[in-house]
Structures are given as structure tokens and as C-alpha cells.
Motif scaffolding. Structure first.
Motif, PDB file in Angstrom:
ATOM      1  N   GLY A  64      77.498  56.899  84.647  1.00 16.00           N
ATOM      2  CA  GLY A  64      77.983  55.551  84.404  1.00 16.00           C
ATOM      3  C   GLY A  64      78.603  55.410  83.026  1.00 16.00           C
ATOM      4  O   GLY A  64      78.432  56.253  82.148  1.00 16.00           O
ATOM      5  N   TRP A  65      79.350  54.331  82.870  1.00 13.28           N
ATOM      6  CA  TRP A  65      79.986  54.016  81.591  1.00 13.28           C
ATOM      7  C   TRP A  65      78.999  53.267  80.705  1.00 13.28           C
ATOM      8  O   TRP A  65      78.306  52.376  81.172  1.00 13.28           O
ATOM      9  N   GLU A  66      78.932  53.644  79.428  1.00  8.75           N
ATOM     10  CA  GLU A  66      78.038  53.006  78.475  1.00  8.75           C
ATOM     11  C   GLU A  66      78.720  52.858  77.127  1.00  8.75           C
ATOM     12  O   GLU A  66      79.623  53.635  76.795  1.00  8.75           O
ATOM     13  N   ILE A  67      78.249  51.892  76.346  1.00  8.95           N
ATOM     14  CA  ILE A  67      78.703  51.803  74.965  1.00  8.95           C
ATOM     15  C   ILE A  67      77.941  52.854  74.154  1.00  8.95           C
ATOM     16  O   ILE A  67      76.866  53.296  74.565  1.00  8.95           O
ATOM     17  N   PRO A  68      78.475  53.273  73.006  1.00  8.95           N
ATOM     18  CA  PRO A  68      77.705  54.155  72.128  1.00  8.95           C
ATOM     19  C   PRO A  68      76.442  53.434  71.668  1.00  8.95           C
ATOM     20  O   PRO A  68      76.504  52.296  71.210  1.00  8.95           O
ATOM     21  N   LEU A  69      75.306  54.093  71.801  1.00  7.28           N
ATOM     22  CA  LEU A  69      74.011  53.479  71.507  1.00  7.28           C
ATOM     23  C   LEU A  69      73.016  54.575  71.205  1.00  7.28           C
ATOM     24  O   LEU A  69      73.056  55.641  71.820  1.00  7.28           O
ATOM     25  N   GLY A  70      72.111  54.317  70.261  1.00 10.46           N
ATOM     26  CA  GLY A  70      71.077  55.300  69.967  1.00 10.46           C
ATOM     27  C   GLY A  70      70.070  54.779  68.965  1.00 10.46           C
ATOM     28  O   GLY A  70      70.164  53.654  68.474  1.00 10.46           O
ATOM     29  N   GLU A  71      69.120  55.631  68.669  1.00 12.22           N
ATOM     30  CA  GLU A  71      68.011  55.281  67.788  1.00 12.22           C
ATOM     31  C   GLU A  71      68.485  55.081  66.351  1.00 12.22           C
ATOM     32  O   GLU A  71      69.337  55.820  65.850  1.00 12.22           O
ATOM     33  N   ILE A  72      67.907  54.085  65.715  1.00 15.75           N
ATOM     34  CA  ILE A  72      68.148  53.845  64.298  1.00 15.75           C
ATOM     35  C   ILE A  72      67.258  54.807  63.525  1.00 15.75           C
ATOM     36  O   ILE A  72      66.056  54.882  63.772  1.00 15.75           O
ATOM     37  N   GLY A  73      67.859  55.553  62.604  1.00 19.06           N
ATOM     38  CA  GLY A  73      67.107  56.542  61.837  1.00 19.06           C
ATOM     39  C   GLY A  73      66.182  55.905  60.818  1.00 19.06           C
ATOM     40  O   GLY A  73      66.305  54.722  60.493  1.00 19.06           O
ATOM     41  N   PRO A  74      65.256  56.714  60.291  1.00 22.78           N
ATOM     42  CA  PRO A  74      64.355  56.204  59.250  1.00 22.78           C
ATOM     43  C   PRO A  74      65.175  55.733  58.042  1.00 22.78           C
ATOM     44  O   PRO A  74      66.127  56.396  57.638  1.00 22.78           O
ATOM     45  N   ASP A  75      64.813  54.607  57.487  1.00 28.62           N
ATOM     46  CA  ASP A  75      65.492  54.036  56.311  1.00 28.62           C
ATOM     47  C   ASP A  75      66.979  53.775  56.550  1.00 28.62           C
ATOM     48  O   ASP A  75      67.771  53.781  55.610  1.00 28.62           O
ATOM     49  N   GLU A  76      67.381  53.578  57.811  1.00 25.30           N
ATOM     50  CA  GLU A  76      68.778  53.299  58.140  1.00 25.30           C
ATOM     51  C   GLU A  76      68.871  51.869  58.647  1.00 25.30           C
ATOM     52  O   GLU A  76      68.064  51.441  59.465  1.00 25.30           O
ATOM     53  N   ASP A  77      69.838  51.120  58.154  1.00 28.75           N
ATOM     54  CA  ASP A  77      69.972  49.757  58.676  1.00 28.75           C
ATOM     55  C   ASP A  77      70.795  49.805  59.966  1.00 28.75           C
ATOM     56  O   ASP A  77      71.530  50.758  60.224  1.00 28.75           O
ATOM     57  N   PRO A  78      70.660  48.781  60.825  1.00 25.70           N
ATOM     58  CA  PRO A  78      71.300  48.814  62.142  1.00 25.70           C
ATOM     59  C   PRO A  78      72.812  48.983  62.102  1.00 25.70           C
ATOM     60  O   PRO A  78      73.370  49.717  62.914  1.00 25.70           O
ATOM     61  N   VAL A  79      73.508  48.349  61.171  1.00 30.37           N
ATOM     62  CA  VAL A  79      74.969  48.448  61.152  1.00 30.37           C
ATOM     63  C   VAL A  79      75.419  49.871  60.793  1.00 30.37           C
ATOM     64  O   VAL A  79      76.364  50.398  61.376  1.00 30.37           O
ATOM     65  N   ARG A  80      74.735  50.508  59.862  1.00 29.08           N
ATOM     66  CA  ARG A  80      75.085  51.904  59.531  1.00 29.08           C
ATOM     67  C   ARG A  80      74.773  52.831  60.695  1.00 29.08           C
ATOM     68  O   ARG A  80      75.518  53.770  60.965  1.00 29.08           O
ATOM     69  N   ALA A  81      73.656  52.573  61.359  1.00 29.15           N
ATOM     70  CA  ALA A  81      73.303  53.390  62.520  1.00 29.15           C
ATOM     71  C   ALA A  81      74.356  53.250  63.610  1.00 29.15           C
ATOM     72  O   ALA A  81      74.783  54.242  64.206  1.00 29.15           O
ATOM     73  N   ALA A  82      74.802  52.019  63.867  1.00 30.37           N
ATOM     74  CA  ALA A  82      75.822  51.808  64.906  1.00 30.37           C
ATOM     75  C   ALA A  82      77.108  52.539  64.559  1.00 30.37           C
ATOM     76  O   ALA A  82      77.703  53.200  65.421  1.00 30.37           O
ATOM     77  N   ALA A  83      77.547  52.461  63.309  1.00 30.49           N
ATOM     78  CA  ALA A  83      78.773  53.163  62.897  1.00 30.49           C
ATOM     79  C   ALA A  83      78.613  54.671  63.056  1.00 30.49           C
ATOM     80  O   ALA A  83      79.504  55.362  63.563  1.00 30.49           O
TER      81      ALA A  83
END
Length: 193
Positions: A64-83
Motif C-alpha cells: 500500500g501507499w504510505e507517507i514517510p513515517l517512523g520512530e522519533i529518535g532519542p533527544d530528537e524533536d518531532p519536526v527534525r525526525a519527520a525531515a
């Protein structure tokens, strides 16, 4: 309502717990659930198209088609993780990310928390590890024998998103909610002008 929880099983990224809920009438009920790490993702949208990944999910043995998505790393904020995740998974570096939607996909069985952003531009960086220069184009979900399929990133028209959901080519609740939210935002912006 008070609650207490205990660990049932934890290994290989799985954290299965049971919560003992005290109800307002004094009764108790046990509810099993999976504790999951917070995840971040993004809808990258440009020129009427969204950057999506064609992925296989082994548990359901579906593509199936999905958006890029994954776990937020330790000490990583959500916006940096998404990028980071967009770039790692698609080979495209997103432009500025803005909050789009926050989704809890399965509150009765898991504490999954997905923070989703939107970017309205992207720059090609390199082919992702799971992609051997997959073409960017107007492709829909393949039909028939999919044994030859591989994961890839493609730009798909957002006006076809509802059809892909109806055809079960998009089954991820996070992806469907994020794309439909983007469509609603676009429609609202169009009607206000």
C-alpha cells in the motif's frame, strides 16, 4: 478513573502491557495494550501531488501507499525526525515543515502517537536505499501478482487519494487521515479565495 499497569512481555521492540482500570462505580477492568514509541511523519505536497511510499507490510502481507513515517529518535524533536525520515525513506529533502495533524491510531489497543507535518516543496537528494531510481510519475497501485514489487517513492496526484483509499491501495490510518486532512485544508483555502 485511576489505573495501574504491568508489563506482560518486552522484546524485539514489542512492549505488551495490561492496564487495570478502576471504574467510577468501583469496578475494575483489565485492558491489554501495546506501548509504542512516538512517531513522526510528513506529507510532502507540490504541484498537486504527494510524495508517497509503496510499501509491503508483512503482518498483513499487503502492499500500500504510505507517507514517510517512523520512530522519533532519542533527544530528537518531532519536526527534525519527520525531515530526517522523509529524506531517508524517499531521497527527497522536504522544505519547511508545518504541523498538519496529530493522530492516535488505535487507542483501545496501543498508545501510538503520530505527529504529522506538511511541506509544500522538496529537493531531490539521492535515491533512498530501498529505491533504485524509481520513476516519479502518475502511477496507481499495481494489480495482480505483486511478488515482483519493491518499495519505492513516487509523486501521486492528491485528487486520486479517495480512490486509492476506496481501492484499499491506502490502508494506513495515519496516511489516510493525513492526506484527507490536507485535501480538506486545500479545499478550504480554495473556497475562501
Amino acid at each position: 478513573m485511576s489505573r495501574s499497569e504491568r508489563l506482560l512481555y518486552a522484546a524485539n521492540g514489542v512492549d505488551l502491557r495490561v492496564v487495570d482500570l478502576e471504574l467510577t462505580d468501583g469496578g475494575h477492568v483489565e485492558q491489554p495494550f501495546v506501548r509504542t514509541p512516538q512517531a513522526a511523519g510528513a506529507v510532502v505536497f507540490h504541484g498537486g501531488r504527494a510524495l508517497l511510499l509503496w510499501r509491503h507490510r508483512p503482518v498483513t502481507d499487503t502492499w500500500g501507499w504510505e507517507i514517510p513515517l517512523g520512530e522519533i529518535g532519542p533527544d530528537e524533536d518531532p519536526v527534525r525526525a519527520a525531515a530526517r525520515l522523509v529524506e531517508e525513506q524517499t531521497g527527497w529533502r522536504p522544505g519547511p515543515l508545518m504541523p498538519l495533524i496529530r493522530i492516535r491510531t488505535a487507542e483501545n489497543v496501543a498508545d501510538s502517537d503520530h505527529v504529522i507535518f506538511v511541506a509544500y516543496q522538496a529537493t531531490p537528494v539521492a535515491a533512498p536505499a530501498n529505491d533504485q531510481t524509481a520513476p516519479v510519475g502518475d502511477k496507481t497501485a499495481p494489480t495482480g501478482d505483486q511478488a515482483h514489487e519493491r518499495e519505492r517513492a513516487e509523486w501521486l496526484p492528491v485528487l486520486g487519494i479517495q480512490r486509492l483509499i476506496s481501492e484499499q491501495a491506502i490502508t494506513s490510518a495515519t496516511t489516510a487521515a493525513a492526506l484527507l486532512h490536507l485535501l480538506a485544508d486545500l479545499l478550504q483555502a480554495r473556497t475562501s479565495h
